[in-house]
Design a protein around this motif. Structure first.
Motif, PDB file in Angstrom:
ATOM      1  N   ILE A  27       0.841  -1.206   0.000  1.00  0.00           N
ATOM      2  CA  ILE A  27       0.000   0.000   0.000  1.00  0.00           C
ATOM      3  C   ILE A  27       0.869   1.247   0.000  1.00  0.00           C
ATOM      4  O   ILE A  27       0.602   2.213  -0.744  1.00  0.00           O
ATOM      5  N   GLU A  28       1.895   1.254   0.811  1.00  0.00           N
ATOM      6  CA  GLU A  28       2.803   2.401   0.875  1.00  0.00           C
ATOM      7  C   GLU A  28       3.533   2.609  -0.449  1.00  0.00           C
ATOM      8  O   GLU A  28       3.800   3.744  -0.854  1.00  0.00           O
ATOM      9  N   LEU A  55      -6.561   2.007  -6.220  1.00  0.00           N
ATOM     10  CA  LEU A  55      -5.830   0.890  -5.615  1.00  0.00           C
ATOM     11  C   LEU A  55      -6.840  -0.153  -5.156  1.00  0.00           C
ATOM     12  O   LEU A  55      -7.753   0.162  -4.393  1.00  0.00           O
ATOM     13  N   VAL A  56      -6.672  -1.402  -5.632  1.00  0.00           N
ATOM     14  CA  VAL A  56      -7.602  -2.489  -5.324  1.00  0.00           C
ATOM     15  C   VAL A  56      -6.887  -3.534  -4.466  1.00  0.00           C
ATOM     16  O   VAL A  56      -5.781  -3.971  -4.802  1.00  0.00           O
ATOM     17  N   LEU A 103     -13.590  -1.252   6.061  1.00  0.00           N
ATOM     18  CA  LEU A 103     -14.256  -0.117   6.684  1.00  0.00           C
ATOM     19  C   LEU A 103     -13.449   1.169   6.519  1.00  0.00           C
ATOM     20  O   LEU A 103     -14.011   2.261   6.444  1.00  0.00           O
ATOM     21  N   ALA A 104     -12.131   1.045   6.443  1.00  0.00           N
ATOM     22  CA  ALA A 104     -11.271   2.214   6.267  1.00  0.00           C
ATOM     23  C   ALA A 104     -11.121   2.613   4.805  1.00  0.00           C
ATOM     24  O   ALA A 104     -10.664   3.717   4.509  1.00  0.00           O
ATOM     25  N   ALA A 105     -11.505   1.735   3.873  1.00  0.00           N
ATOM     26  CA  ALA A 105     -11.347   2.005   2.444  1.00  0.00           C
ATOM     27  C   ALA A 105     -12.346   3.049   1.965  1.00  0.00           C
ATOM     28  O   ALA A 105     -13.362   3.314   2.609  1.00  0.00           O
ATOM     29  N   VAL A 151      -4.150   1.640   4.804  1.00  0.00           N
ATOM     30  CA  VAL A 151      -5.299   1.924   3.937  1.00  0.00           C
ATOM     31  C   VAL A 151      -5.805   3.345   4.183  1.00  0.00           C
ATOM     32  O   VAL A 151      -6.080   4.103   3.251  1.00  0.00           O
ATOM     33  N   PHE A 152      -5.931   3.698   5.454  1.00  0.00           N
ATOM     34  CA  PHE A 152      -6.400   5.039   5.807  1.00  0.00           C
ATOM     35  C   PHE A 152      -5.483   6.123   5.244  1.00  0.00           C
ATOM     36  O   PHE A 152      -5.942   7.182   4.809  1.00  0.00           O
ATOM     37  N   GLY A 153      -4.184   5.883   5.243  1.00  0.00           N
ATOM     38  CA  GLY A 153      -3.221   6.877   4.789  1.00  0.00           C
ATOM     39  C   GLY A 153      -2.920   6.837   3.305  1.00  0.00           C
ATOM     40  O   GLY A 153      -2.112   7.635   2.826  1.00  0.00           O
TER      41      GLY A 153
END
Length: 406
Positions: free
Chosen positions: A181-182, A194-195, A240-242, A218-220
């Motif tokens: 993710i980063e 981004l999936v 939930l954060a997506a 994910v949040f960032g």
């Protein structure tokens, strides 16, 4: 034979070497007790079952989930004897084990993230309607990967999908997913969405997506995120954060891009409606032209008569102006004719010149000058003599005497 005498430190070292050789790494499952964190750096807890208990130690950065007393966990560890003579397990990784522990950790993290606003609706971003470059985080060996790519190509072929290979379960999965993710977030300008996907499994199998490191990554994320983990009833903290959650990996592909066949049908219908609207407008235009033509015909005679009258008036006015101008022109021509030198010569007059000068007096002519007379037809050259001059003088004197006698 004498027995070798060892110091306490030597004995501990020999024992630890033996343990390291015999058990370099072991997996143990047990219930957590006496859990505590020291100086925000070290984690201490006991692992027990119905009959035994053993002490455990680990650095806090290796702890990926919330842990409380009573939770059932699996640890990957190495046994060792401390210099204080206490036997313990050095933990390298910890996983929740059993539905109760997983559920408890889930609720603890969910409450914490809710307080921090990681799941707030107002911070969620809209996904692009037609993404062209997609970052994909999953395991290529999982069925979810094939389902997602196949449906994506069927619905809207030609998209560029950049895949990051990660484990989607197990102790190594959280770190791999968070780093992926980063990676995409650091290159956010190059990606539209981004999936993150994973197929179904038990609560323990999906635990990687309920870890703090993954949820905060994910949040960032600087790239809008679409996440589908497990089956439709499975809801992870990462989802939930997506920015958007999909029920399944297949549903994620359907949510991400439109169906080209549906788009073609919609465009076809739009063209059909537009063509009929254009035809209707054209028919209205022709109807308006017909009405105009009828009105024109009805008023044509009246308009023609009015125009003819105006033309006649204009023509009469022009004729009057022309007659007046012709009269003035004739008068000017007569005046010019009366002043024409040629007309004067025709009446018997002549013009005398010496060289380029017109002669007005006899005194202007010397005895040697040639006088040119311009007649009505042709020219005559004359020369003045002295005799003629004397005769002229005698005649002048005779006239004077004669006037004196009278």
């Amino acid at each position: 034979m004498e027995t070798e005498v060892l110091t306490v430190s030597e004995f501990n070292a020999i024992l630890n070497q033996t343990l390291q050789f015999a058990y370099p790494e072991i997996m143990i499952e047990g219930e957590v007790a006496s859990f505590k964190i020291s100086q925000k750096k070290w984690v201490f807890f006991d692992l027990k079952d119905d009959d035994s208990v053993i002490s455990c130690f680990m650095p806090i950065f290796q702890l990926k989930t919330k842990v409380e007393d009573g939770m059932l966990v699996k640890i990957r560890c190495a046994p060792r004897l401390t210099k204080w003579g206490k036997f313990s397990l050095t933990v390298k990784s910890l996983e929740l084990s059993g539905e109760g522990a997983v559920k408890k950790a889930f609720e603890l993290l969910k409450a914490e993230f809710t307080r921090e606003g990681l799941f707030a609706i107002e911070r969620k971003r809209a996904l692009p309607s037609h993404p062209r470059r997609i970052g994909l985080i999953t395991s290529r060996q999982a069925a979810a990967f094939n389902d997602f790519v196949t449906i994506l190509d069927d619905r809207w072929a030609g998209l560029e999908v950049i895949h990051a290979q990660v484990q989607v379960q197990g102790a190594e999965a959280p770190d791999q997913i968070a780093r992926a993710i980063e990676y995409f977030s650091a290159r956010s300008a190059k990606f539209d969405v981004l999936v993150i996907i994973r197929g179904g499994g038990s609560a323990e199998d999906l635990q990687a997506f309920n870890t703090e490191s993954v949820v905060r990554a994910v949040f960032g994320s600087k790239v809008p995120t679409l996440i589908a983990i497990g089956h439709e009833d499975d809801v992870s903290l990462a989802e939930l954060a997506a920015d958007l959650r999909a029920a399944t990996p297949s549903d994620a592909a359907r949510r991400l891009v439109p169906d080209k066949n549906a788009v073609i049908d919609t465009l076809t219908d739009s063209v059909y409606v537009m063509s009929h609207q254009i035809i209707s407008k054209i028919e209205q235009c022709f109807y308006g032209i017909d009405k105009f033509e009828l009105a024109f015909r009805n008023n044509f005679i009246e308009i023609s008569q009015t125009v003819e009258q105006k033309i006649n008036k204009l023509q009469t006015a022009l004729e009057n102006i022309l007659a007046e101008k012709e009269f003035k022109l004739a008068s000017i021509c007569r005046l010019l004719q009366s002043l024409d030198p040629k007309a004067i010569l025709a009446r018997g007059y002549s013009i005398a010149t010496v060289g380029s000068h017109v002669v007005h007096s006899a005194d202007q002519v010397s005895a040697t000058d040639t006088i040119v007379l311009q007649l009505h037809q042709g020219k005559v050259s004359l020369r003045r003599t002295n005799k003629q001059l004397k005769g002229e003088r005698r005649n002048d004197e005779h006239k004077k005497r004669h006037r004196g006698k009278l």
